[in-house]
Design an enzyme around this catalytic site. Sequence first.
Site, PDB file in Angstrom:
ATOM      1  N   ASP A 103       0.836  -1.203   0.000  1.00  0.00           N
ATOM      2  CA  ASP A 103       0.000   0.000   0.000  1.00  0.00           C
ATOM      3  C   ASP A 103       0.871   1.254   0.000  1.00  0.00           C
ATOM      4  O   ASP A 103       2.065   1.202   0.298  1.00  0.00           O
ATOM      5  CB  ASP A 103      -0.951   0.004   1.204  1.00  0.00           C
ATOM      6  N   GLU A 168       0.194  -1.150   5.775  1.00  0.00           N
ATOM      7  CA  GLU A 168       1.266  -0.616   6.622  1.00  0.00           C
ATOM      8  C   GLU A 168       1.037   0.850   6.942  1.00  0.00           C
ATOM      9  O   GLU A 168       1.270   1.312   8.053  1.00  0.00           O
ATOM     10  CB  GLU A 168       2.628  -0.796   5.934  1.00  0.00           C
ATOM     11  N   GLU A 169       0.568   1.597   5.947  1.00  0.00           N
ATOM     12  CA  GLU A 169       0.415   3.041   6.129  1.00  0.00           C
ATOM     13  C   GLU A 169      -0.722   3.388   7.090  1.00  0.00           C
ATOM     14  O   GLU A 169      -0.867   4.534   7.483  1.00  0.00           O
ATOM     15  CB  GLU A 169       0.216   3.733   4.773  1.00  0.00           C
ATOM     16  N   HIS A 438       6.210  10.212   0.803  1.00  0.00           N
ATOM     17  CA  HIS A 438       4.987  10.814   1.368  1.00  0.00           C
ATOM     18  C   HIS A 438       4.784  12.248   0.856  1.00  0.00           C
ATOM     19  O   HIS A 438       3.835  12.920   1.250  1.00  0.00           O
ATOM     20  CB  HIS A 438       4.961  10.802   2.910  1.00  0.00           C
TER      21      HIS A 438
HETATM   22 ZN    ZN Z   1       6.671   2.445   4.053  1.00  0.00          ZN
END
Ligand code: ZN
Length: 470
Positions: A103, A168-169, A438
Site C-alpha cells: 500500500d 502498513e500506512e 509521502h
Molecule cells: Zn513504508
Amino acid sequence: MSTNLEARPSSGDPVDDATAERLAVALRCVTVSREEGAASGAEPAAAQASLDTEFRRLGAHLEESFPRVHAELELEKFGHSRLYTWRGVDDTRTAALLLAHQDVVPADEPARWTHPPFAGVVDEEFIWGRGAIDDKSRVLAILEAAEAALTAGLRPRHTVYFAFGHDEEVFGDTGAVQMADRLRRRGVRADLLLDEGGVITDGIVQDVRVPVATIMVGEKGYATVRLSVTDSGGHSSMPGRQTAIGRLARAVSRIQDHPMSLRITPVVTDMLARLRPHLPAAKRRLLGFAGAAAPVVARILAATPQTESLVRTTTAPTVIRGGVKANVLPQQAEALINFRILPGDTVESVLAHCRRTVRDAQVSIELVGMSAEPSPAPTPGPQFGLIAELTRQVAPEAAVTTGLVPGATDSRHYDDLAATRCNFAPIRLTAADLERIHGNDERLSRVNYGRLIDFNRRLFTALAEPDRTR
Ligand SMILES: [Zn+2]
C-alpha cells in the site's frame, strides 16, 4: 534481466527497460491506504470496491511477472496481504523474514507532480510514482531477486518468508498483524528480519563527508495525545478571564516549550562509534569522551531536527480546532500532539508528562488513535554483520552505521519473531529525495533500483551458500 547470477550487472548499473517497466506497472495500481475518516471523495463502499480492484490488479501483475516465484513458493493471502514461504533445504529453521508493503499513502497534490502520481512514468533516469521508494520498489526488488535465484537453481539453506502487507500506512492491523500471528503460531523464529527504514543518505549527517548507510535496528514508539477544553460558551462581549481556546493554547504551548528530556541511548552510542572514523578530528576527540560528555553530545545532536529525534521523545502539535464565530465564545477546543517515543520512555510516561506539564484540571488529556511502544532494546543482532557486509559490497563508498526508525513500520508486529532486526534498503538519497517520500514527485533512479535488486540477490546467494559472506 540476467538469468545468470554470475553475469549480473555490477551495483552501479541502472535497471533495463523491462525491469523498470515491471515496477512502473505496480506503481499504476492505486493501492492507497487512507486513515479512517479521511475523505477519499467516494462513498465508503465504492471506495473499498475500487481499492480491492487495484490490489487484485497488483497481485495479478506480480503473479504474471514472477512465474517461478509463484510456481515454487507457497503463497497465503490475508486480505490483500501476501505471505510467501520459500522452503529451505533444511526447513526446520528460518533464515529470514523479508517484509515490504504494497500500500501507499495518498498523493494529495497531484497537480504539483511532474508526472501524475499513479501514471508510472519511466524515463532515462528515473521510475516515477507514488510508491517508487515507499515501498513497492522493495516488494518488486525482492521478487526480481527471487525469480533470478530460482532461475539460477538457487535454494535457501533454511526457510525464507516474504510478508507483503497491504495496510502498513494505516498501522498494519489487518495485514501484518495477521501474518505475524500465523508465523508465531507456527513457531517461526527467524535469524533475520529485514524491512524498510534506513537508506544511504548524502549530506545529511553533519560533518560526515561520505554517504552514510544507516541500517536501523529498531524503531521509536508512537502516540497521539488529545488535549480538550469544554466551556459553557456565551457572548464574546463578556468572556471572563480565559476562553476554551485561550486555555487550550496555553496547554499546547506548555507542552511545546517543555519537551521530554534529552538522552543518549545505547543505539546512538553505537551509531556514533561507527561514524567516528569519518568525522573531522575535533568531533572525533569529543566523541572519544562520549561517556563523560554524553550531555554535550546530546545537546549537539538536539541542535537540528533530523538528529534531535535520536536523543529525545519528540513533541509535535499537529492539529488544533475550536470556535465557530468571531463573536461567540467557543464551547469546545481541542488539539492533537504527536509524539515519537524514544526507547526508555513509554506511551504511559508520555501521557504522565503531558499531565504534569499542563497542570490544568480543566484540560482533559487522553490518547487517541494508534499508539505503539518503542522497540524494547534496539541493538545490532548477530545477523547485522551480514547486512552490513552486503551493504559494503553494493555501496563501497558508504560509511555503515546503525540508527532508529523515527516512525512506526510493520516490523514492530514481528519484533519477537527474529533474533536480528534490520530496517534498511541500500538506495542512495539526498535530503530532497527523502521529502519525496509521502511528498510530491516520489521517484527512484534506475541505478538505485538496480542496487536494491542486486542487494537482494546477494542476500539470497548468502543464504544459499554458507561461507560466501562470512
Ligand atoms: Zn513504508
